[in-house]
Write a protein that holds these residues in place. Structure first.
Motif, PDB file in Angstrom:
ATOM      1  N   ASP A  82       0.882  -1.160   0.000  1.00  0.00           N
ATOM      2  CA  ASP A  82       0.000   0.000   0.000  1.00  0.00           C
ATOM      3  C   ASP A  82       0.921   1.211   0.000  1.00  0.00           C
ATOM      4  OD1 ASP A  82      -2.138   1.707   0.104  1.00  0.00           O
ATOM      5  OD2 ASP A  82      -2.656   1.304   2.197  1.00  0.00           O
ATOM      6  N   SER A  83       0.934   1.970  -1.095  1.00  0.00           N
ATOM      7  CA  SER A  83       1.944   3.002  -1.247  1.00  0.00           C
ATOM      8  C   SER A  83       1.373   4.227  -1.951  1.00  0.00           C
ATOM      9  CB  SER A  83       3.131   2.465  -2.058  1.00  0.00           C
ATOM     10  OG  SER A  83       4.153   3.439  -2.180  1.00  0.00           O
TER      11      SER A  83
ATOM     12  N   SER B 117       2.672  -8.475   7.383  1.00  0.00           N
ATOM     13  CA  SER B 117       1.269  -8.100   7.566  1.00  0.00           C
ATOM     14  C   SER B 117       1.208  -6.877   8.478  1.00  0.00           C
ATOM     15  CB  SER B 117       0.476  -9.264   8.174  1.00  0.00           C
ATOM     16  OG  SER B 117      -0.889  -8.921   8.335  1.00  0.00           O
ATOM     17  N   ASN B 118       1.099  -5.707   7.857  1.00  0.00           N
ATOM     18  CA  ASN B 118       1.120  -4.443   8.589  1.00  0.00           C
ATOM     19  C   ASN B 118      -0.093  -3.604   8.210  1.00  0.00           C
ATOM     20  OD1 ASN B 118       3.958  -4.626   9.781  1.00  0.00           O
ATOM     21  ND2 ASN B 118       4.379  -4.920   7.601  1.00  0.00           N
ATOM     22  N   PRO B 119      -0.465  -2.641   9.038  1.00  0.00           N
ATOM     23  CA  PRO B 119      -1.622  -1.796   8.732  1.00  0.00           C
ATOM     24  C   PRO B 119      -1.398  -0.994   7.449  1.00  0.00           C
ATOM     25  CG  PRO B 119      -0.972  -1.564  11.038  1.00  0.00           C
ATOM     26  CD  PRO B 119       0.119  -2.324  10.360  1.00  0.00           C
ATOM     27  N   PRO B 120      -2.486  -0.710   6.708  1.00  0.00           N
ATOM     28  CA  PRO B 120      -2.363   0.094   5.484  1.00  0.00           C
ATOM     29  C   PRO B 120      -2.164   1.563   5.809  1.00  0.00           C
ATOM     30  CG  PRO B 120      -4.653  -0.413   5.898  1.00  0.00           C
ATOM     31  CD  PRO B 120      -3.864  -1.161   6.936  1.00  0.00           C
ATOM     32  N   LEU B 121      -2.021   2.366   4.769  1.00  0.00           N
ATOM     33  CA  LEU B 121      -1.893   3.806   4.935  1.00  0.00           C
ATOM     34  C   LEU B 121      -3.177   4.399   5.496  1.00  0.00           C
ATOM     35  CD1 LEU B 121      -0.304   4.766   1.480  1.00  0.00           C
ATOM     36  CD2 LEU B 121       0.891   4.411   3.631  1.00  0.00           C
ATOM     37  N   THR B 122      -3.037   5.513   6.186  1.00  0.00           N
ATOM     38  CA  THR B 122      -4.220   6.274   6.581  1.00  0.00           C
ATOM     39  C   THR B 122      -4.617   7.200   5.438  1.00  0.00           C
ATOM     40  OG1 THR B 122      -2.877   8.039   7.568  1.00  0.00           O
ATOM     41  CG2 THR B 122      -3.508   6.202   8.996  1.00  0.00           C
ATOM     42  N   GLU B 123      -5.818   7.751   5.507  1.00  0.00           N
ATOM     43  CA  GLU B 123      -6.289   8.627   4.439  1.00  0.00           C
ATOM     44  C   GLU B 123      -5.532   9.947   4.442  1.00  0.00           C
ATOM     45  OE1 GLU B 123     -10.455   9.278   4.374  1.00  0.00           O
ATOM     46  OE2 GLU B 123     -10.977   7.143   4.301  1.00  0.00           O
ATOM     47  N   LEU B 124      -5.364  10.498   3.241  1.00  0.00           N
ATOM     48  CA  LEU B 124      -4.758  11.817   3.140  1.00  0.00           C
ATOM     49  C   LEU B 124      -5.645  12.850   3.824  1.00  0.00           C
ATOM     50  CD1 LEU B 124      -3.489  12.001  -0.547  1.00  0.00           C
ATOM     51  CD2 LEU B 124      -2.097  12.310   1.508  1.00  0.00           C
TER      52      LEU B 124
ATOM     53  N   VAL C 190       2.771  12.562   5.768  1.00  0.00           N
ATOM     54  CA  VAL C 190       3.874  11.705   5.325  1.00  0.00           C
ATOM     55  C   VAL C 190       4.703  11.246   6.519  1.00  0.00           C
ATOM     56  CG1 VAL C 190       6.032  11.651   4.009  1.00  0.00           C
ATOM     57  CG2 VAL C 190       3.994  12.680   2.993  1.00  0.00           C
ATOM     58  N   ALA C 191       5.000  12.157   7.426  1.00  0.00           N
ATOM     59  CA  ALA C 191       5.819  11.827   8.589  1.00  0.00           C
ATOM     60  C   ALA C 191       5.146  10.788   9.476  1.00  0.00           C
ATOM     61  CB  ALA C 191       6.115  13.092   9.391  1.00  0.00           C
ATOM     62  N   ALA C 192       3.811  10.728   9.450  1.00  0.00           N
ATOM     63  CA  ALA C 192       3.080   9.783  10.285  1.00  0.00           C
ATOM     64  C   ALA C 192       2.971   8.400   9.646  1.00  0.00           C
ATOM     65  CB  ALA C 192       1.683  10.322  10.583  1.00  0.00           C
ATOM     66  N   GLN C 193       3.350   8.280   8.367  1.00  0.00           N
ATOM     67  CA  GLN C 193       3.307   6.990   7.683  1.00  0.00           C
ATOM     68  C   GLN C 193       4.658   6.291   7.845  1.00  0.00           C
ATOM     69  OE1 GLN C 193       0.103   6.386   6.604  1.00  0.00           O
ATOM     70  NE2 GLN C 193      -0.140   8.480   7.413  1.00  0.00           N
ATOM     71  N   ARG C 194       4.835   5.186   7.137  1.00  0.00           N
ATOM     72  CA  ARG C 194       6.052   4.394   7.278  1.00  0.00           C
ATOM     73  C   ARG C 194       6.557   3.980   5.901  1.00  0.00           C
ATOM     74  NH1 ARG C 194       2.140   1.469   9.526  1.00  0.00           N
ATOM     75  NH2 ARG C 194       2.631  -0.307   8.180  1.00  0.00           N
ATOM     76  N   ASN C 195       7.791   3.530   5.888  1.00  0.00           N
ATOM     77  CA  ASN C 195       8.277   2.655   4.828  1.00  0.00           C
ATOM     78  C   ASN C 195       8.711   1.379   5.521  1.00  0.00           C
ATOM     79  OD1 ASN C 195       9.672   1.191   2.881  1.00  0.00           O
ATOM     80  ND2 ASN C 195      10.513   3.006   1.893  1.00  0.00           N
ATOM     81  N   ASP C 196       7.915   0.329   5.370  1.00  0.00           N
ATOM     82  CA  ASP C 196       8.203  -0.913   6.088  1.00  0.00           C
ATOM     83  C   ASP C 196       9.477  -1.596   5.604  1.00  0.00           C
ATOM     84  OD1 ASP C 196       6.021  -0.733   7.799  1.00  0.00           O
ATOM     85  OD2 ASP C 196       4.662  -1.706   6.370  1.00  0.00           O
TER      86      ASP C 196
END
Length: 287
Positions: free
Chosen positions: A31-32, A191-198, A211-217
């Motif tokens: 999910d990117s 198996s990780n949570p998807p992105l949150t909504e913009l 962006v800062a609250a998201q991740r790159n797994d």
């Protein structure tokens, strides 16, 4: 949205990349949020009896020119699918580093499809055509450039992300190549949570906060292979003018977000002077 200039293969940037599952056969579900930067490789083509490829530019060393090159694979796939009986003399100028998380080979393949469809006067592939998916997981999204895309599945499911703020990007690579397969092999959890909504607020500050609250797994396994990535991220996050920073793709390139391209140029100049062994490039976001 205006099309890309002919033959331009922009850098693909994953502003967030969550690994959400794994399919049978080992393919990972992603999910990117993918955007494209105003810097990239350049491809040119002239009609010729057969297909051939030459490669030049600052990152041309080690790039194959035979049928294993993504440009040649894309060209042959298009010719076969459209019944093309002529060839082309192709020249690829490599501006982007290899194995850098910028999708340069995939973007080169997408540029070849767009460019040769015009040269041969045939219909180009669509991003969801099976021939495109067979070329590589990032080729569909690169063929959908320049608009920002939500990319899910193994990369084959795309949806426009809508207009994003005109932020600037600072791309930084510590001149370390990180093979994608090695990064995925070190991934501890698939198996990780998807992105949150913009956020509804698309101003640069609110967008950067998202962006800062998201991740790159893929960042933890990539940093295990190349600890320099951690130093790049730390340096970006401490740099005045950088609102958020993430690693892109499977690394080792990291991207800093600024309020506009002018701020990106200023931040990049400081890094270029202080970290002269790094590849540091400012760029606008294509939007």
């Amino acid at each position: 949205m205006p099309p890309l200039p002919s033959g331009f293969a922009p850098a693909k940037v994953n502003l967030a990349l969550h690994v959400t599952g794994r399919r049978a056969g080992g393919y990972h579900e992603l999910d990117s949020l993918v955007v494209f930067a105003g810097i990239g490789d350049q491809l040119s083509a002239v009609a010729a009896p057969d297909l051939s490829l030459t490669v030049e530019g600052p990152f041309s060393a080690g790039v194959p020119t035979d049928g294993t090159n993504s440009v040649m694979r894309a060209a042959r796939a298009l010719a076969q699918a459209r019944g093309v009986r002529v060839g082309a003399r192709l020249k690829l100028t490599k501006t982007l580093p290899h194995a850098a998380g910028l999708g340069s080979a995939s973007s080169d393949a997408a540029a070849a499809i767009r460019l040769l469809a015009g040269l041969w006067n045939v219909t180009p592939f669509a991003p969801d055509d099976p021939e495109v998916v067979a070329l590589g997981a990032d080729v569909p999204v690169c063929l959908a450039a320049p608009g920002a895309q939500w990319m899910t599945g193994i990369g084959e499911r795309l949806a426009p992300a809508g207009p994003l703020p005109g932020v600037g990007l600072v791309l930084v690579n510590p001149n370390v190549a990180v093979p994608t397969g090695d990064v995925f092999a070190r991934l501890e959890r698939s198996s990780n949570p998807p992105l949150t909504e913009l956020p509804a607020d698309r101003a640069p500050a609110a967008f950067a906060e998202w962006v800062a609250a998201q991740r790159n797994d893929l960042a933890p396994p990539a940093q295990a292979l190349a600890p320099e990535i951690g130093r790049v991220l730390e340096r970006l996050r401490r740099q005045p003018g950088i609102l958020a920073a993430q690693m892109t793709g499977s690394g080792a390139t990291c991207v800093g977000i600024t309020k506009d391209v002018g701020a990106a140029r200023q931040a990049a100049r400081v890094l270029q002077l202080s970290e002269q062994s790094w590849w540091v490039v400012p760029a606008p976001i294509l939007n």
